[in-house]
Scaffold this motif. Structure first.
Motif, PDB file in Angstrom:
ATOM      1  N   PHE A  96       0.722  -1.185  -0.062  1.00 56.01           N
ATOM      2  CA  PHE A  96       0.014   0.081   0.108  1.00 56.01           C
ATOM      3  C   PHE A  96       0.912   1.237   0.083  1.00 56.01           C
ATOM      4  O   PHE A  96       0.479   2.131  -0.768  1.00 56.01           O
ATOM      5  N   ASN A  97       2.079   1.284   0.749  1.00 50.72           N
ATOM      6  CA  ASN A  97       2.835   2.629   0.911  1.00 50.72           C
ATOM      7  C   ASN A  97       2.069   3.789   1.229  1.00 50.72           C
ATOM      8  O   ASN A  97       2.528   4.856   0.524  1.00 50.72           O
ATOM      9  N   LEU A  98       1.043   3.863   1.949  1.00 52.48           N
ATOM     10  CA  LEU A  98       0.480   4.897   2.407  1.00 52.48           C
ATOM     11  C   LEU A  98       1.410   5.905   3.347  1.00 52.48           C
ATOM     12  O   LEU A  98       2.419   5.361   3.790  1.00 52.48           O
ATOM     13  N   PHE A  99       1.012   7.121   3.323  1.00 53.61           N
ATOM     14  CA  PHE A  99       1.972   7.911   4.053  1.00 53.61           C
ATOM     15  C   PHE A  99       1.332   7.785   5.484  1.00 53.61           C
ATOM     16  O   PHE A  99       0.151   8.372   5.872  1.00 53.61           O
ATOM     17  N   ASN A 100       1.860   7.317   6.252  1.00 49.13           N
ATOM     18  CA  ASN A 100       1.371   6.879   7.719  1.00 49.13           C
ATOM     19  C   ASN A 100       1.092   8.050   8.645  1.00 49.13           C
ATOM     20  O   ASN A 100       0.292   8.174   9.491  1.00 49.13           O
ATOM     21  N   ALA A 101       2.092   9.165   8.433  1.00 46.84           N
ATOM     22  CA  ALA A 101       1.755  10.344   9.186  1.00 46.84           C
ATOM     23  C   ALA A 101       0.936  11.345   8.856  1.00 46.84           C
ATOM     24  O   ALA A 101       0.524  12.470   9.181  1.00 46.84           O
TER      25      ALA A 101
ATOM     26  N   VAL B 110      19.703  10.792  13.585  1.00 44.86           N
ATOM     27  CA  VAL B 110      18.773  11.070  12.487  1.00 44.86           C
ATOM     28  C   VAL B 110      18.996  10.299  11.565  1.00 44.86           C
ATOM     29  O   VAL B 110      17.908   9.675  10.980  1.00 44.86           O
ATOM     30  N   GLU B 111      20.147   9.632  11.056  1.00 45.27           N
ATOM     31  CA  GLU B 111      20.312   8.732   9.955  1.00 45.27           C
ATOM     32  C   GLU B 111      19.604   7.560  10.081  1.00 45.27           C
ATOM     33  O   GLU B 111      18.791   7.058   9.619  1.00 45.27           O
ATOM     34  N   GLN B 112      19.681   6.912  11.593  1.00 50.17           N
ATOM     35  CA  GLN B 112      19.060   5.752  11.935  1.00 50.17           C
ATOM     36  C   GLN B 112      17.603   5.881  11.781  1.00 50.17           C
ATOM     37  O   GLN B 112      16.918   4.951  11.452  1.00 50.17           O
ATOM     38  N   ASN B 113      16.968   7.075  12.307  1.00 56.78           N
ATOM     39  CA  ASN B 113      15.532   7.187  12.447  1.00 56.78           C
ATOM     40  C   ASN B 113      14.940   7.389  10.976  1.00 56.78           C
ATOM     41  O   ASN B 113      13.860   6.487  10.871  1.00 56.78           O
ATOM     42  N   LEU B 114      15.554   7.819  10.189  1.00 59.07           N
ATOM     43  CA  LEU B 114      15.044   8.124   8.709  1.00 59.07           C
ATOM     44  C   LEU B 114      15.111   6.762   7.971  1.00 59.07           C
ATOM     45  O   LEU B 114      14.437   6.216   7.237  1.00 59.07           O
ATOM     46  N   LEU B 115      16.145   5.900   8.437  1.00 60.36           N
ATOM     47  CA  LEU B 115      16.128   4.360   7.739  1.00 60.36           C
ATOM     48  C   LEU B 115      15.266   3.736   8.210  1.00 60.36           C
ATOM     49  O   LEU B 115      14.710   2.575   7.681  1.00 60.36           O
ATOM     50  N   THR B 116      14.206   3.723   9.267  1.00 58.80           N
ATOM     51  CA  THR B 116      13.030   3.273   9.860  1.00 58.80           C
ATOM     52  C   THR B 116      11.929   3.352   8.771  1.00 58.80           C
ATOM     53  O   THR B 116      10.865   2.708   8.870  1.00 58.80           O
ATOM     54  N   VAL B 117      12.098   4.595   7.847  1.00 57.22           N
ATOM     55  CA  VAL B 117      10.887   5.056   7.202  1.00 57.22           C
ATOM     56  C   VAL B 117      11.158   3.807   5.955  1.00 57.22           C
ATOM     57  O   VAL B 117      11.986   3.645   5.415  1.00 57.22           O
ATOM     58  N   GLN B 118       9.589   3.174   5.544  1.00 53.93           N
ATOM     59  CA  GLN B 118       9.680   1.987   4.598  1.00 53.93           C
ATOM     60  C   GLN B 118      10.220   2.719   3.338  1.00 53.93           C
ATOM     61  O   GLN B 118       9.447   3.785   3.048  1.00 53.93           O
ATOM     62  N   PRO B 119      11.324   1.819   2.696  1.00 58.08           N
ATOM     63  CA  PRO B 119      11.214   2.580   1.379  1.00 58.08           C
ATOM     64  C   PRO B 119      10.116   2.754   0.224  1.00 58.08           C
ATOM     65  O   PRO B 119      10.216   3.631  -0.506  1.00 58.08           O
ATOM     66  N   GLY B 120       9.261   2.061   0.305  1.00 55.69           N
ATOM     67  CA  GLY B 120       7.993   1.888  -0.330  1.00 55.69           C
ATOM     68  C   GLY B 120       7.283   3.384  -0.306  1.00 55.69           C
ATOM     69  O   GLY B 120       6.589   3.698  -1.237  1.00 55.69           O
ATOM     70  N   VAL B 121       7.325   3.950   1.019  1.00 55.09           N
ATOM     71  CA  VAL B 121       6.568   5.122   1.260  1.00 55.09           C
ATOM     72  C   VAL B 121       7.159   6.043   0.226  1.00 55.09           C
ATOM     73  O   VAL B 121       6.804   7.073  -0.353  1.00 55.09           O
ATOM     74  N   ILE B 122       8.736   6.373   0.241  1.00 59.23           N
ATOM     75  CA  ILE B 122       9.458   7.179  -0.457  1.00 59.23           C
ATOM     76  C   ILE B 122       9.143   6.807  -2.006  1.00 59.23           C
ATOM     77  O   ILE B 122       8.915   7.987  -2.749  1.00 59.23           O
ATOM     78  N   GLU B 123       9.179   5.765  -2.226  1.00 62.88           N
ATOM     79  CA  GLU B 123       8.644   5.133  -3.871  1.00 62.88           C
ATOM     80  C   GLU B 123       7.465   5.864  -4.275  1.00 62.88           C
ATOM     81  O   GLU B 123       7.318   6.355  -5.184  1.00 62.88           O
ATOM     82  N   ALA B 124       6.504   5.767  -3.239  1.00 64.53           N
ATOM     83  CA  ALA B 124       5.032   6.271  -3.724  1.00 64.53           C
ATOM     84  C   ALA B 124       5.181   7.778  -3.841  1.00 64.53           C
ATOM     85  O   ALA B 124       4.511   8.195  -4.804  1.00 64.53           O
ATOM     86  N   ALA B 125       6.061   8.559  -2.979  1.00 68.31           N
ATOM     87  CA  ALA B 125       6.111   9.778  -3.226  1.00 68.31           C
ATOM     88  C   ALA B 125       6.588  10.177  -4.569  1.00 68.31           C
ATOM     89  O   ALA B 125       6.099  11.150  -5.222  1.00 68.31           O
ATOM     90  N   ARG B 126       7.677   9.297  -4.758  1.00 70.47           N
ATOM     91  CA  ARG B 126       8.369   9.554  -6.107  1.00 70.47           C
ATOM     92  C   ARG B 126       7.065   9.221  -7.307  1.00 70.47           C
ATOM     93  O   ARG B 126       7.311  10.036  -8.312  1.00 70.47           O
ATOM     94  N   SER B 127       6.509   8.295  -7.069  1.00 71.93           N
ATOM     95  CA  SER B 127       5.499   7.886  -8.393  1.00 71.93           C
ATOM     96  C   SER B 127       4.428   8.919  -8.354  1.00 71.93           C
ATOM     97  O   SER B 127       3.935   8.845  -9.648  1.00 71.93           O
ATOM     98  N   VAL B 128       4.351   9.791  -7.509  1.00 70.67           N
ATOM     99  CA  VAL B 128       3.200  10.671  -7.842  1.00 70.67           C
ATOM    100  C   VAL B 128       3.965  12.203  -8.298  1.00 70.67           C
ATOM    101  O   VAL B 128       3.357  13.158  -8.391  1.00 70.67           O
TER     102      VAL B 128
END
Lengths: 342, 219
Positions: A96-101, B110-128
């Motif tokens: 799904f990759n929704l933005f959770n925030a 900061v680096e460690q915490n950013l790495l916990t963000v799912q790469p797919g979520v970043i990909e979704a943002a790129r895809s739009v």
């Protein structure tokens, strides 16, 4: 002109270790997708289908070959232009990759903000989309408060926000249970039929192709090994990997171990008749066998329906005088596909 | 015990100075660490600005400076502090050096915490069609906000700890107070008074950090 056209496209990834060979994820693929189609791409994991779909919106860049989407080159164009192109291509994902925030509302509004739409336009469009996917009452919820099916519907609303011409669905139902899968597939069908959006569906589930797609390509080892109308590929798969996929949803010709088990339980000669719509009907086959004095018993197979067209394989155990069976089979072979299993 | 009461004006000044030093260091070091951490995250292979040369360089710089004990770093960086702030001693020099040292530590958090963000979520943002800067500001940081707040709370506590040696270069604060009036004058009551103020300070900030993080995480 096709809406999406791939010509001799190859994608290599750098080797996993120093001195290794580059990994060829996509190997010389050519593919045309016409506007209005629901194009299924099926393959096992690692076949390259996820990479292939990402080439279309340039989330991955092709190593060589040409990709044209809606008349625009996708290969070798600057990033700024690609970002504009992506507004015309929606994408949904397995996870799904929704933005959770962000709330459901803000998830769907995000692409519109990226596209620089006005507050009023965003308000109107998000309302319309949440209605379309049936989640108007969840606008202020956060993704973690939704079920899997609801999450995917938000994903679909988000992907449709900028009114794209193309929707890419990357294993969009693989994380869902069967009932939710069908709910999402129905929604995708509506997206195609009511909004006229061309859909490219990536999946490893033949069931998804069967219920949704109009065209299908079978991928294996980074290549497309077979492509065509879903009905043709399902009723007559030519390649070994296509046959394996088709056999997951179509009970066709028994596999060798199944055949051995059938033989233990049934006397006589075992013959498979394959029917495709347009071929001679089952009734005439049964009539002819009966008229020839051949006794038969249906022991394996089934008839399938793909978008209103039927096909299937029926395996029969035939008993009676050998000469009569031979004569009947010879006569039937002229009208339908007959295969004696030995 | 009486001496603690006698020294209470100095104790409050020291508390104020600790807050002053830690506050400014957290601001400057936090900002520097955030940028450095985003730099580390985004230049990592496969990330949105994947560039192994830049990543390697940043990585080595952080690895070189982060493990240096602060009291040594304070002395070693004194010429730099003098060049930038105009003085090698006092609270300004401390804030500069503390910010610099903290930035390296914060960058890893900061680096460690950013790495916990799912790469797919970043990909979704790129895809739009979202650009890189927009992704960093509107997706990456909000998605990691809860853990980032906890990370910065952790850093606040670490800064209180590091600032205790400010006295060695003429700075003030609770650490200096405890050493000057407590340890050097054989007066454990005074030392303990400083300890108690630090404990209260840390408790208050940790509480605030937890509340904010819970709000960001909605749980």
């Amino acid at each position: 002109m096709p809406l999406i056209s791939l010509q001799d496209v190859t994608k290599s990834f750098p080797p996993g270790r120093r001195g290794g060979d580059p990994v060829r994820a996509i190997d010389n693929v050519s593919l045309d997708i016409e506007a209005g189609e629901i194009y299924g791409i099926i393959g096992y994991s690692g076949a390259g289908k996820s990479t292939l779909v990402r080439l279309i919106n340039a989330l991955e860049k092709a190593t060589s070959g040409t990709i044209i989407v809606d008349g625009h080159q996708v290969t070798n164009v600057p990033d700024r232009q690609l970002r504009k192109l992506r507004l015309d291509i929606g994408m949904i994902f397995q996870q799904f990759n929704l933005f959770n925030a962000k709330t459901v509302w803000n998830n769907v509004a995000y692409p519109l903000r990226v596209a620089g739409k006005s507050r009023e336009e965003i308000q109107a469009r998000v309302t319309e989309l949440l209605d379309f996917v049936g989640l108007a009452d969840k606008a202020s919820n956060y993704p973690e408060q939704l079920s899997g099916g609801q999450k995917q519907r938000v994903g679909i609303a988000r992907a449709l926000a900028t009114s794209p011409k193309i929707l890419l669905a990357d294993e969009a139902t693989s994380a869902l249970d069967p009932e939710t899968t069908h709910e999402v597939l129905r929604l995708l069908r509506r997206v195609n039929e009511e909004l006229g959006i061309t859909i490219v569906v990536i999946t490893h589930e033949m069931d998804v192709i069967q219920t949704l797609a109009t065209k299908v390509a079978v991928m294996d080892g980074g290549r497309i090994v077979e492509q065509g109308d879903v009905f043709d590929v399902f009723s007559n798969p030519r390649q070994a990997s296509s046959q394996r996929f088709v056999s997951t949803v179509v009970r066709g010709i028994p596999a060798p171990d199944e055949l051995a088990a059938l033989r233990e339980r049934h006397a006589g000669r075992i013959v498979t008749f394959s029917f495709r719509d347009g071929d001679s009907s089952q009734a005439s086959v049964f009539l002819e066998l009966a008229a020839a004095g051949v006794e038969f018993e249906l022991i394996y197979g089934g008839i399938n329906d793909i978008r209103g067209r039927a096909f299937g394989h029926l395996t029969l155990a035939l008993t009676g005088p050998g000469a009569s069976i031979d004569a009947a089979l010879a006569s039937l072979a002229a009208r339908t596909t007959v295969k004696e299993l030995s | 015990m009486d001496s603690v009461i006698d020294l209470s004006p100095e104790l409050w000044v020291a508390t104020y100075e600790t807050l002053y030093i830690v506050g400014f260091s957290l601001f400057f070091g936090g900002l520097g660490g955030l940028l450095l951490g985003i730099g580390l995250y985004t230049t990592r292979a496969g990330s949105i600005l994947g560039n192994s040369a830049v990543f390697g360089t940043l990585n080595i710089i952080v690895n070189i400076f982060r493990p240096i004990p602060f009291i040594i770093f304070l002395a070693a960086a004194q010429p730099l502090a003098r060049a930038v702030t105009g003085t090698g001693i006092g609270n300004s020099a401390i804030i500069f050096t503390l910010s610099l040292a903290a930035a390296f530590g914060i960058s890893r958090i900061v680096e460690q915490n950013l790495l916990t963000v799912q790469p797919g979520v970043i990909e979704a943002a790129r895809s739009v069609g979202a650009g890189r800067l927009r992704i960093i500001l509107t997706i990456l940081i909000p998605e990691a906000l809860g853990p980032l707040i906890l990370g910065y709370t952790f850093i606040f506590v670490a800064l209180v700890d590091m600032s205790a040696v400010a006295g060695y270069v003429g700075g003030g604060g609770l650490g200096n107070f405890a050493i000057q009036y407590g340890y050097r004058q054989f007066n454990p009551w005074v030392t303990w008074a400083a300890v108690i103020v630090i404990i209260l300070l840390v408790q208050a900030v940790q509480f605030l950090g937890n509340v904010l993080a819970r709000k960001a995480l909605r749980r």
